[in-house]
Structure formats: structure tokens, C-alpha cells
Design an enzyme around this catalytic site. Structure first.
Site, PDB file in Angstrom:
ATOM      1  N   ASP A  10     -13.988  13.951  16.063  1.00  0.00           N
ATOM      2  CA  ASP A  10     -13.811  12.642  16.696  1.00  0.00           C
ATOM      3  C   ASP A  10     -12.629  11.850  16.145  1.00  0.00           C
ATOM      4  OD1 ASP A  10     -14.903  12.226  14.199  1.00  0.00           O
ATOM      5  OD2 ASP A  10     -16.376  10.754  14.845  1.00  0.00           O
TER       6      ASP A  10
ATOM      7  N   ARG B 186     -19.667   9.181  -0.040  1.00  0.00           N
ATOM      8  CA  ARG B 186     -19.188   7.936   0.548  1.00  0.00           C
ATOM      9  C   ARG B 186     -19.195   6.859  -0.543  1.00  0.00           C
ATOM     10  NH1 ARG B 186     -19.292   9.601   5.804  1.00  0.00           N
ATOM     11  NH2 ARG B 186     -20.935  11.100   6.336  1.00  0.00           N
TER      12      ARG B 186
ATOM     13  N   ARG C  87     -23.326  11.162  15.924  1.00  0.00           N
ATOM     14  CA  ARG C  87     -23.842   9.792  16.009  1.00  0.00           C
ATOM     15  C   ARG C  87     -23.069   8.973  17.027  1.00  0.00           C
ATOM     16  NH1 ARG C  87     -25.497   7.003  10.531  1.00  0.00           N
ATOM     17  NH2 ARG C  87     -26.909   8.776  10.762  1.00  0.00           N
TER      18      ARG C  87
ATOM     19  N   THR D 212     -13.861  16.996   9.596  1.00  0.00           N
ATOM     20  CA  THR D 212     -15.165  16.498  10.034  1.00  0.00           C
ATOM     21  C   THR D 212     -15.686  17.390  11.139  1.00  0.00           C
ATOM     22  OG1 THR D 212     -16.316  14.699  11.185  1.00  0.00           O
ATOM     23  CG2 THR D 212     -13.953  14.853  11.536  1.00  0.00           C
TER      24      THR D 212
ATOM     25  N   ASP E 144     -12.207   9.482   9.670  1.00  0.00           N
ATOM     26  CA  ASP E 144     -11.518   8.205   9.874  1.00  0.00           C
ATOM     27  C   ASP E 144     -11.888   7.153   8.833  1.00  0.00           C
ATOM     28  OD1 ASP E 144     -14.078   7.910  10.827  1.00  0.00           O
ATOM     29  OD2 ASP E 144     -13.501   7.147  12.797  1.00  0.00           O
TER      30      ASP E 144
ATOM     31  N   GLY F  38     -18.421  13.107   4.976  1.00  0.00           N
ATOM     32  CA  GLY F  38     -19.295  14.259   5.152  1.00  0.00           C
ATOM     33  C   GLY F  38     -18.546  15.556   4.905  1.00  0.00           C
TER      34      GLY F  38
ATOM     35  N   ASP G  89     -17.476  16.527  13.545  1.00  0.00           N
ATOM     36  CA  ASP G  89     -17.636  15.785  14.800  1.00  0.00           C
ATOM     37  C   ASP G  89     -16.440  15.880  15.738  1.00  0.00           C
ATOM     38  OD1 ASP G  89     -20.205  14.846  14.257  1.00  0.00           O
ATOM     39  OD2 ASP G  89     -19.439  13.169  13.086  1.00  0.00           O
TER      40      ASP G  89
END
Length: 330
Positions: free
Chosen positions: A138, A80, A180, A134, A111, A19, A136
Site C-alpha cells: 500500500d 513500532r 487494515r 510491507t 509509510d 511490521g 500490504d
């Protein structure tokens, strides 16, 4: 972490994968300018692993990096690539990299992108360094990722506007943010925006507790409330929460799903600085003969983490933030 002979490196390849995230362009710019300052040639691989499989590669220069630091998204495009999971596809990618005379890679992504990057070293001994990009936040091993600061500020700006409407009409709003598998955006936005409750994937929520909080607020004269929810497995989780509130307590909730608006926009100063530091650090790491690592930040300092560790481990929202959010929502 692995080592190689840096004297064999003359050309770097850089790509963005997964993303898009605000600040990726600042990272690309840092890689190119830091790389050229060290005497390397730098080449772009368009559209991440898809471009690697097609051999879509072109030269980059100092002038090609002009006026991109303030732009959202990524000038190299991204995507992707399910095909890259296949060993034969990775072999094809290596052929294209060697044909373009690329000696080492810098991967800007998350990741999933790092999993592919690690395989390029493990299977083909192709030197590679990861840069965490990213929204996120994360990725295990770094305190912050490129794009996160911009995403939470974009979402917070929307919530501030929604709160004005909520207060004007005595309404309950549920604002759904991205995330997500990660609640970092939701928890930071909820804390900064004064949300009455926050729903994140890392922790199960008791809807009755939420109802009790809203009712306590009403009892002391509060006329409006805002709840923040991470999207979870699929966008639209806010509708499920709204239905439970309606069925159990008769609350009518208005829903606002922010969606991909959080990915776009000009990166904040924080993301531009972080991306610049990490991009330049990735070049330094290659020049030192170290690879198969991600460059990140830990306690404000640059750090290196094995790529495989970033893939194997999961970064989750701290319990202290969850407790603080609940304390301040009462």
C-alpha cells in the site's frame, strides 16, 4: 528529494521498521554487500527506531549476511516506536547515530517508517533513503513492496486447501486476510483463488449482491463457495459478514482467519529479487548524493519518489481489478 555531499559519507546505517515482511533479510543483505563493495562501512540498528533511541547499533560484515536471504522476518528485528513522534526523541536518536559514526541511513519499512525517516532529514539534515517493505503493498509510488508476493502466495496456498474442504462438504467459507486499510492482498488472492466475492476497505460492499451471486451459483448446481475479506479496521470482519449472510439468507458460513501466518515463511523468488534490487539501489542513491527519497519500482524499472509523497498519498486497488473480480465470480 534532496541533495548532499556524498564525499562525506563513509558509514551507512540500516534498519527495519514497522511490521516485518518476508524479503527484508534479502534487502538487508543487498544493502550490506552493495555498501561494502563501494567502500562503505555498514552498521545495523536493531529494532528500528527503538534501537535508534537506545543506541543499539553494531557492525555488519559480508560474513554476517551469509544464509539469511532465504529467511523470513528480519534479522535486525523490528517494531513500532510511538516515542519517535516526539522531536526530543529524534534528537536523541541523532546523537546515537553520530556517536556510532553513521553518516547516512537506509530505512526498510512502510509509510509510517518513512514519515519518521523524512523528519530525520527535514529536522537534522541527516541523509536517508527508504526501501518499501510491507506485505500490504500500500505504499504510494511503487508498483510492489517487499513481502507482498510472499504474503499473497501464502494466503493463496491456504485458500486452495480450504477449497478442497469446501467442495468435499458443500460449504461456504469466508477467508479473512490481512489488510487494515488496503485491499491489495484480498483482491489478488481472491482473483487467483477464484473467490465468489471479495471485500476490501477501498470499496463498500452490498451484502445482497453477494447473496445473489451465491444463489445464482447454487441455481446452476454449485455446491460450495469461498469469499475473501480484508480484515478492515480490526481482525474479525469475517464474523460480521457471516452474521449478515445468516440473518439475510440463512447461509451458514465457516470462517478461517489467516492472520499473521501471512507475514511469515521463506520469501518467494520474486520478493528476494525485488528486495535485492531495491537494497542495492538505495546504496547507489546515497552514493549519488540523493536522499529523502524512497527507491521503488514503476513499470518494472527502478524509480525514486520523495519520501513525503509516499506518506501524503494513498495507494488504492484499481477499479479494473475490482471489476474483473466481479466479472469472473459470476
Amino acid at each position: 528529494m534532496a541533495n548532499f555531499d556524498p564525499q562525506k559519507i563513509s558509514t551507512l546505517g540500516v534498519y527495519t521498521s514497522g511490521g516485518d515482511a518476508p524479503g527484508m533479510n534479502a534487502a538487508i543483505r543487498a544493502v550490506v554487500r552493495a555498501g561494502i563493495s563501494k567502500g562503505y562501512k555498514v552498521k545495523a540498528i536493531n529494532e528500528g527506531y527503538n534501537g535508534m533511541l537506545r543506541g543499539d547499533i553494531h557492525d555488519l560484515s559480508l560474513s554476517s549476511m551469509a544464509n539469511i536471504i532465504q529467511r523470513g522476518g528480519t534479522v535486525l528485528k523490528t517494531g513500532r516506536s510511538p516515542e519517535f513522534h516526539e522531536a526530543r526523541s529524534r534528537e536523541q536518536a541523532i546523537k546515537h547515530l553520530k556517536k556510532a559514526h553513521i553518516d547516512a541511513l537506509i530505512c526498510i519499512g512502510g509509510d509510517g517508517s518513512f514519515a519518521g525517516a523524512h523528519l530525520l532529514w527535514e529536522e537534522h539534515q541527516f541523509p536517508i533513503v527508504g526501501v518499501p517493505g510491507t506485505i500490504d503493498n500500500d505504499i504510494w509510488g511503487t508498483d510492489s513492496t517487499i513481502g507482498f508476493d510472499t504474503a499473497i502466495n501464502t494466503a493463496l496456498s491456504a485458500i486452495d486447501r480450504i477449497r478442497d474442504t469446501a467442495a468435499s462438504h458443500n460449504r461456504l467459507f469466508i477467508v479473512e486476510v490481512m489488510g487494515r486499510h488496503s485491499g491489495f492482498i484480498a483482491i489478488d488472492v481472491g482473483l487467483a483463488g477464484g473467490a465468489e466475492d471479495i471485500f476490501i476497505p477501498e470499496k463498500s460492499s452490498d451484502i445482497q449482491v453477494t447473496i445473489d451471486r451465491i444463489q445464482q451459483g447454487i441455481a446452476r448446481g454449485k455446491k460450495s463457495s469461498i469469499l475473501v475479506a480484508a480484515e478492515g479496521e480490526k481482525p474479525g470482519r469475517a464474523y460480521e459478514i457471516a452474521k449478515e449472510l445468516k440473518d439475510r439468507a440463512g447461509f451458514e458460513a465457516k470462517i478461517c482467519i489467516l492472520g499473521h501466518i501471512q507475514r511469515g515463511g521463506s520469501p518467494t523468488a520474486g520478493d528476494r529479487i525485488l528486495a535485492s534490487r531495491l537494497g542495492a539501489s538505495a546504496v547507489e542513491t546515497i552514493a549519488s548524493g540523493t536522499c529523502d527519497v524512497m527507491v521503488g519500482v514503476q513499470n518494472g524499472q527502478l524509480a525514486q519518489v520523495d519520501l513525503i509523497e509516499t506518506v501524503k498519498n494513498r495507494k488504492i486497488v484499481g477499479e479494473d481489478l475490482i471489476r474483473l473480480a466481479h466479472t469472473l465470480s459470476t
